[in-house]
Scaffold this motif. Structure first.
Motif, PDB file in Angstrom:
ATOM      1  N   ASP A 103       0.838  -1.193   0.000  1.00 44.48           N
ATOM      2  CA  ASP A 103       0.000   0.000   0.000  1.00 44.48           C
ATOM      3  C   ASP A 103       0.878   1.250   0.000  1.00 44.48           C
ATOM      4  N   LYS A 104       0.267   2.438   0.070  1.00 40.04           N
ATOM      5  CA  LYS A 104       1.021   3.693  -0.025  1.00 40.04           C
ATOM      6  C   LYS A 104       1.968   3.909   1.157  1.00 40.04           C
ATOM      7  N   ARG A 105       1.726   3.224   2.281  1.00 39.17           N
ATOM      8  CA  ARG A 105       2.620   3.334   3.429  1.00 39.17           C
ATOM      9  C   ARG A 105       3.854   2.461   3.279  1.00 39.17           C
ATOM     10  N   GLY A 106       3.840   1.558   2.288  1.00 40.96           N
ATOM     11  CA  GLY A 106       4.919   0.585   2.144  1.00 40.96           C
ATOM     12  C   GLY A 106       4.683  -0.659   2.971  1.00 40.96           C
ATOM     13  N   TRP A 107       3.445  -0.863   3.382  1.00 45.70           N
ATOM     14  CA  TRP A 107       3.081  -2.044   4.161  1.00 45.70           C
ATOM     15  C   TRP A 107       2.546  -3.114   3.214  1.00 45.70           C
ATOM     16  N   ILE A 108       2.786  -4.367   3.562  1.00 43.89           N
ATOM     17  CA  ILE A 108       2.281  -5.472   2.743  1.00 43.89           C
ATOM     18  C   ILE A 108       0.759  -5.491   2.811  1.00 43.89           C
ATOM     19  N   HIS A 109       0.141  -5.586   1.631  1.00 46.63           N
ATOM     20  CA  HIS A 109      -1.320  -5.600   1.491  1.00 46.63           C
ATOM     21  C   HIS A 109      -1.809  -7.054   1.486  1.00 46.63           C
ATOM     22  N   GLU A 110      -3.001  -7.254   1.984  1.00 44.41           N
ATOM     23  CA  GLU A 110      -3.565  -8.604   2.113  1.00 44.41           C
ATOM     24  C   GLU A 110      -3.799  -9.309   0.783  1.00 44.41           C
ATOM     25  N   SER A 111      -3.763  -8.608  -0.334  1.00 47.16           N
ATOM     26  CA  SER A 111      -3.977  -9.256  -1.631  1.00 47.16           C
ATOM     27  C   SER A 111      -2.731  -9.987  -2.137  1.00 47.16           C
ATOM     28  N   THR A 112      -1.662  -9.966  -1.384  1.00 44.56           N
ATOM     29  CA  THR A 112      -0.446 -10.706  -1.729  1.00 44.56           C
ATOM     30  C   THR A 112      -0.786 -12.176  -1.957  1.00 44.56           C
ATOM     31  N   PRO A 120       0.301 -14.963 -15.309  1.00 46.81           N
ATOM     32  CA  PRO A 120       0.716 -13.935 -14.357  1.00 46.81           C
ATOM     33  C   PRO A 120      -0.009 -12.611 -14.541  1.00 46.81           C
ATOM     34  N   GLU A 121      -0.367 -12.256 -15.789  1.00 46.60           N
ATOM     35  CA  GLU A 121      -1.057 -10.988 -16.010  1.00 46.60           C
ATOM     36  C   GLU A 121      -2.387 -10.934 -15.272  1.00 46.60           C
ATOM     37  N   ALA A 122      -3.135 -12.040 -15.284  1.00 45.98           N
ATOM     38  CA  ALA A 122      -4.427 -12.068 -14.596  1.00 45.98           C
ATOM     39  C   ALA A 122      -4.230 -11.939 -13.087  1.00 45.98           C
ATOM     40  N   ALA A 123      -3.231 -12.624 -12.547  1.00 48.70           N
ATOM     41  CA  ALA A 123      -2.960 -12.534 -11.108  1.00 48.70           C
ATOM     42  C   ALA A 123      -2.543 -11.115 -10.730  1.00 48.70           C
ATOM     43  N   ILE A 124      -1.705 -10.498 -11.548  1.00 49.09           N
ATOM     44  CA  ILE A 124      -1.256  -9.129 -11.288  1.00 49.09           C
ATOM     45  C   ILE A 124      -2.426  -8.156 -11.417  1.00 49.09           C
ATOM     46  N   ALA A 125      -3.234  -8.311 -12.459  1.00 47.24           N
ATOM     47  CA  ALA A 125      -4.383  -7.418 -12.660  1.00 47.24           C
ATOM     48  C   ALA A 125      -5.347  -7.486 -11.481  1.00 47.24           C
ATOM     49  N   ALA A 126      -5.565  -8.682 -10.940  1.00 47.59           N
ATOM     50  CA  ALA A 126      -6.464  -8.826  -9.788  1.00 47.59           C
ATOM     51  C   ALA A 126      -5.914  -8.072  -8.581  1.00 47.59           C
ATOM     52  N   ILE A 127      -4.616  -8.135  -8.382  1.00 44.80           N
ATOM     53  CA  ILE A 127      -4.007  -7.419  -7.251  1.00 44.80           C
ATOM     54  C   ILE A 127      -4.064  -5.911  -7.481  1.00 44.80           C
ATOM     55  N   LEU A 128      -3.693  -5.474  -8.678  1.00 44.39           N
ATOM     56  CA  LEU A 128      -3.690  -4.036  -8.968  1.00 44.39           C
ATOM     57  C   LEU A 128      -5.096  -3.443  -9.003  1.00 44.39           C
ATOM     58  N   ALA A 129      -6.126  -4.299  -9.119  1.00 44.98           N
ATOM     59  CA  ALA A 129      -7.513  -3.810  -9.069  1.00 44.98           C
ATOM     60  C   ALA A 129      -7.902  -3.373  -7.654  1.00 44.98           C
ATOM     61  N   PRO A 131      -7.930  -1.045  -4.756  1.00 49.65           N
ATOM     62  CA  PRO A 131      -7.638   0.392  -4.754  1.00 49.65           C
ATOM     63  C   PRO A 131      -6.496   0.817  -3.819  1.00 49.65           C
ATOM     64  N   ASP A 132      -6.243   0.059  -2.770  1.00 52.38           N
ATOM     65  CA  ASP A 132      -5.193   0.446  -1.828  1.00 52.38           C
ATOM     66  C   ASP A 132      -3.803  -0.023  -2.249  1.00 52.38           C
ATOM     67  N   VAL A 133      -3.707  -0.850  -3.278  1.00 49.29           N
ATOM     68  CA  VAL A 133      -2.410  -1.354  -3.731  1.00 49.29           C
ATOM     69  C   VAL A 133      -1.766  -0.327  -4.660  1.00 49.29           C
ATOM     70  N   VAL A 134      -0.520   0.064  -4.355  1.00 53.01           N
ATOM     71  CA  VAL A 134       0.183   1.016  -5.214  1.00 53.01           C
ATOM     72  C   VAL A 134       1.311   0.363  -6.008  1.00 53.01           C
ATOM     73  N   GLN A 135       1.819  -0.772  -5.516  1.00 55.66           N
ATOM     74  CA  GLN A 135       2.830  -1.494  -6.275  1.00 55.66           C
ATOM     75  C   GLN A 135       2.853  -2.949  -5.840  1.00 55.66           C
ATOM     76  N   ILE A 150       5.970  -3.921 -10.138  1.00 56.87           N
ATOM     77  CA  ILE A 150       4.881  -3.710 -11.078  1.00 56.87           C
ATOM     78  C   ILE A 150       4.001  -2.589 -10.534  1.00 56.87           C
ATOM     79  N   THR A 151       3.644  -1.646 -11.403  1.00 55.42           N
ATOM     80  CA  THR A 151       2.701  -0.584 -11.050  1.00 55.42           C
ATOM     81  C   THR A 151       1.663  -0.478 -12.156  1.00 55.42           C
ATOM     82  N   ARG A 152       0.621   0.298 -11.875  1.00 57.38           N
ATOM     83  CA  ARG A 152      -0.426   0.542 -12.878  1.00 57.38           C
ATOM     84  C   ARG A 152       0.120   1.412 -13.979  1.00 57.38           C
TER      85      ARG A 152
END
Length: 152
Positions: A103-112, A120-129, A131-135, A150-152
């Protein structure tokens, strides 16, 4: 969704190659590839005989408890970089990876999650979908080593 793939930054590689030390001040290891080492400069596997550097790298994150240093391989001399920055590295399909979301704080997000490498594109797209995930960091399953961001 468009994704952007980030190999190791050129300025980091230039600094390591010129100074011979990593982010922690440790000397880099110079080695010759046996073949198959994942290169973080150009996002492909090394071919036997290529000259490589092995060094500690800290991926860019805001100051947080989740910042970490881990080993990465890169060419000992400058290379052309990745073939594409808008697609998953072609030679790494089929390779299981951890997709660690931040997330924007640099904390690991639960969508890991771990993906099996088949889509891999589908897995990455699901994570980047999320809203709190920034990278997202792609990481080696067995060793946990950073592969690319990976970023949007």
């Amino acid at each position: 969704m468009t994704m952007r793939i980030h190999a190791l930054p050129a300025e980091v590689l230039d600094r390591v190659r010129a100074g011979g030390v990593d982010v922690s001040g440790h000397p880099v290891e110079r080695t010759v590839a046996a073949g198959g080492e994942p290169l973080r400069c150009c996002l492909r596997d090394a071919e036997a005989g290529e000259r490589l550097l092995l060094f500690g790298y800290e991926p860019p994150l805001p100051p947080s408890p989740y910042r970490e240093v881990g080993p990465v391989f890169a060419h000992a001399e400058p290379c052309a970089g990745p073939a594409a920055t808008d697609a998953y590295p072609a030679g790494w399909y089929g390779r299981r990876q951890v997709l660690r979301a931040y997330d924007k704080r640099g904390w690991i997000h639960e969508s890991t999650r771990v993906h099996d490498g088949s889509d891999p594109e589908a897995a990455i797209a699901a994570i980047l979908a999320e809203p709190d995930v920034v990278q997202v960091h792609s990481r080696n399953v067995a060793y946990g080593c950073f592969m690319f961001a990976i970023t949007r």
